[in-house]
Design a protein around this motif. Structure first.
Motif, PDB file in Angstrom:
ATOM      1  N   GLU A 118      46.673  42.646  31.776  1.00 23.13           N
ATOM      2  CA  GLU A 118      45.750  43.703  32.192  1.00 23.13           C
ATOM      3  C   GLU A 118      46.434  45.066  32.121  1.00 23.13           C
ATOM      4  O   GLU A 118      45.828  46.060  31.704  1.00 23.13           O
ATOM      5  CB  GLU A 118      45.266  43.418  33.617  1.00 23.13           C
ATOM      6  CG  GLU A 118      44.216  44.403  34.105  1.00 23.13           C
ATOM      7  CD  GLU A 118      43.694  44.040  35.488  1.00 23.13           C
ATOM      8  OE1 GLU A 118      43.070  44.903  36.122  1.00 23.13           O
ATOM      9  OE2 GLU A 118      43.925  42.893  35.935  1.00 23.13           O
ATOM     10  N   ARG A 119      47.687  45.124  32.525  1.00 17.89           N
ATOM     11  CA  ARG A 119      48.408  46.392  32.526  1.00 17.89           C
ATOM     12  C   ARG A 119      48.648  46.902  31.101  1.00 17.89           C
ATOM     13  O   ARG A 119      48.585  48.102  30.826  1.00 17.89           O
ATOM     14  CB  ARG A 119      49.744  46.227  33.257  1.00 17.89           C
ATOM     15  CG  ARG A 119      50.512  47.529  33.438  1.00 17.89           C
ATOM     16  CD  ARG A 119      51.676  47.389  34.405  1.00 17.89           C
ATOM     17  NE  ARG A 119      52.643  46.395  33.947  1.00 17.89           N
ATOM     18  CZ  ARG A 119      52.819  45.200  34.525  1.00 17.89           C
ATOM     19  NH1 ARG A 119      52.083  44.854  35.561  1.00 17.89           N
ATOM     20  NH2 ARG A 119      53.714  44.360  34.071  1.00 17.89           N
ATOM     21  N   ASP A 125      48.658  37.210  33.892  1.00 12.57           N
ATOM     22  CA  ASP A 125      47.394  37.951  33.865  1.00 12.57           C
ATOM     23  C   ASP A 125      47.600  39.432  34.185  1.00 12.57           C
ATOM     24  O   ASP A 125      46.973  40.304  33.566  1.00 12.57           O
ATOM     25  CB  ASP A 125      46.420  37.343  34.871  1.00 12.57           C
ATOM     26  CG  ASP A 125      46.018  35.924  34.507  1.00 12.57           C
ATOM     27  OD1 ASP A 125      46.200  35.540  33.333  1.00 12.57           O
ATOM     28  OD2 ASP A 125      45.534  35.190  35.402  1.00 12.57           O
ATOM     29  N   GLU A 126      48.464  39.725  35.155  1.00 10.43           N
ATOM     30  CA  GLU A 126      48.688  41.122  35.538  1.00 10.43           C
ATOM     31  C   GLU A 126      49.320  41.920  34.398  1.00 10.43           C
ATOM     32  O   GLU A 126      48.951  43.071  34.156  1.00 10.43           O
ATOM     33  CB  GLU A 126      49.562  41.191  36.792  1.00 10.43           C
ATOM     34  CG  GLU A 126      48.880  40.672  38.051  1.00 10.43           C
ATOM     35  CD  GLU A 126      49.759  40.815  39.280  1.00 10.43           C
ATOM     36  OE1 GLU A 126      50.884  41.369  39.147  1.00 10.43           O
ATOM     37  OE2 GLU A 126      49.340  40.365  40.367  1.00 10.43           O
TER      38      GLU A 126
END
Length: 505
Positions: A158-159, A154-155
């Motif tokens: 998003e990044r 997920d990170e």
């Protein structure tokens, strides 16, 4: 061994599923005279499976078959562009690869998965997962039974945001490549596992190692690799790309290439199968069939013998096997006893450059049975193989929970004979080999005297080596067996060594 053959031909009235008369088949080959000595040290592969009802019009093309999609994919950027590409990658959002991700980058970069040009986008993923093939722009199909995908968390998602491209970092943090025109989509793990393995039972090695802990998203795109993947483990010289293999086959004027994949040590039963295959190809009219002994070099489960040990063992056994082959073909008239042949060969230490090449196939192992064996066969097409040897339970394993095989042992070879996109590959199912307790050697199983045969599985072979118990004479050449015994002795020594205490502060 009863062979059904499919041929790569110049006519269009072939039915590639129908058995042919091999004597008649022989008369339609284009035969080339080959030099008595090879042009260079060479590498062998496997030949193809074909059939026709109208043999009178059959014309066989004795050259390497085309790769899937018509041309080999090469995703490694040129040296002249490497600097600018590296500088560009430095400024991008970065995704870190695991060791197994890097193995897939290696596979993609060299064209083993041609015509795939990167990690799969969603439409490619769904075709692979649900149909085991990809449809090309012209409507034709190529086999692609395993999804080749890259997972992110997920990170990372998003990044990355709306960026069109991302850079890929190796496990050690070095820049590996760029993924262009990316697409991010949901990673439905249960669906992927169920359709690839046919079960979601816990304990599947690749699932536990790769998928369970992977991110909830998949990212696909066109791949650019900054330089050739190297492992610096002393085995890189064995990792020949499809292009390198094809060049070797062309140099050697191979009229048939037959591939044999292993993930276990080679024993004399394997030698019997490989030697018998070459003998039969010669009987069919081929003049220069080349064997590619192609052990799998990517991820394997924890109890499999490591690659470096297998490669050392293969080198010992293959030296012996070549001379056994000559004896079987009547080309060593003064050496008919296999034990004396083994003894002389091991002393000579020569691997024949005319008929065999040992190379490493860089793919990770899934243990997904009939689904995965299609990938193993398809990848060898891209390296020029037109014959593929398949045996009992290819790419299979025991059920992770129950005491039984996970897959029907015969389904792998049956699926290969019907798989969409593999029509141009000749599948060579081999007869079952076992240890003949009367003849004291590996031989083809004879049902009429079944009680005389001993089946030694890979698990049993490893148990012998682990416990220091010798297998029956004639099961494996002494030099090859010694390599395995030393490996398991080293494990026992390592386990017995007291670990230094670590104090916390």
């Amino acid at each position: 061994m009863s062979l059904t053959i499919r041929l790569h031909t110049t006519t269009t009235n072939l039915n590639p599923r129908t058995p042919i008369n091999t004597k008649k088949f022989k008369n339609h080959l284009y035969i080339t005279k080959f030099p008595s000595k090879p042009n260079s040290y060479s590498n062998p592969f496997a030949t193809q499976f074909i059939s026709s009802k109208k043999m009178s019009s059959l014309v066989v093309k004795s050259s390497l078959i085309d790769p899937d999609g018509g041309s080999l994919v090469d995703l490694v950027v040129s040296e002249s562009n490497r600097g600018s590409k590296t500088q560009e990658a430095e400024s991008m959002h970065k995704v870190k690869l695991t060791k197994i991700d890097l193995e897939w980058v290696h596979v993609l970069s060299e064209g083993w998965a041609s015509p795939l040009k990167g990690f799969m986008r969603e439409d490619e993923y769904l075709q692979s997962l649900h149909f085991n093939f990809l449809r090309m722009g012209d409507g034709s199909i190529v086999n692609m039974s395993l999804p080749i995908v890259l997972a992110i968390g997920d990170e990372d998602k998003e990044r990355i945001g709306g960026s069109p491209d991302v850079a890929l970092l190796g496990p050690d943090g070095d820049l590996v490549g760029i993924l262009r025109s990316i697409e991010i989509y949901k990673h439905h793990k249960e669906e992927r596992i169920a359709r690839t393995w046919g079960t979601t039972a816990p304990g599947l090695p690749y699932v536990e190692e790769v998928i369970t802990s992977a991110g909830n998203w998949l990212i696909g795109g066109d791949l650019e690799v900054l330089k050739h993947i190297k492992y610096n483990d002393g085995l890189d010289n064995y990792r020949l790309s499809p292009e390198q293999l094809r060049k070797e086959f062309d140099k050697r004027q191979a009229d048939a290439v037959f591939a044999f994949q292993l993930r276990n040590p080679v024993h004399n039963g394997h030698a019997l199968l490989m030697n018998d295959t070459r003998k039969r190809l010669l009987e069919m009219g081929f003049k220069n069939p080349i064997l590619l002994l192609h052990p799998l070099g990517g991820f394997t489960k924890a109890d499999d013998v490591p690659l470096d040990v297998r490669m050392e063992q293969h080198s010992k056994v293959n030296v012996a096997n070549f001379h056994i082959l000559l004896a079987l073909l009547g080309l060593l008239p003064d050496l008919t006893d296999k034990d004396s042949v083994n003894a002389q060969v091991l002393e000579d230490g020569v691997l024949d450059p005319e008929t065999t090449i040992v190379a490493i196939f860089p793919s990770p192992m899934h243990y997904a049975g009939p689904t995965e064996v299609q990938w193993h066969a398809k990848a060898r097409i891209n390296a020029g193989a037109n014959f593929y040897i398949v045996g009992r339970d290819p790419a299979g394993m025991g059920h992770p929970i129950e005491k039984r095989d996970l897959y029907d042992p015969d389904h792998g070879k049956k699926v290969l004979s019907m798989a969409p996109g593999l029509e141009k590959l000749n599948i060579l199912p081999f007869r079952v080999a076992a240890y003949d307790t009367v003849g004291k050697k590996m031989a083809f199983f004879d049902p009429s005297r079944a009680k005389d045969f001993l089946f030694i599985s890979g698990t049993k072979m490893r148990t012998y080596a682990r416990t220091g118990e010798n297998p029956p004479d004639g099961f494996m050449c002494p030099g090859g067996w010694e390599v395995l015994v030393k490996y398991y002795e080293s494990l026992q020594t390592e386990d017995a060594t007291p670990k230094a205490a670590v104090s916390s502060t």
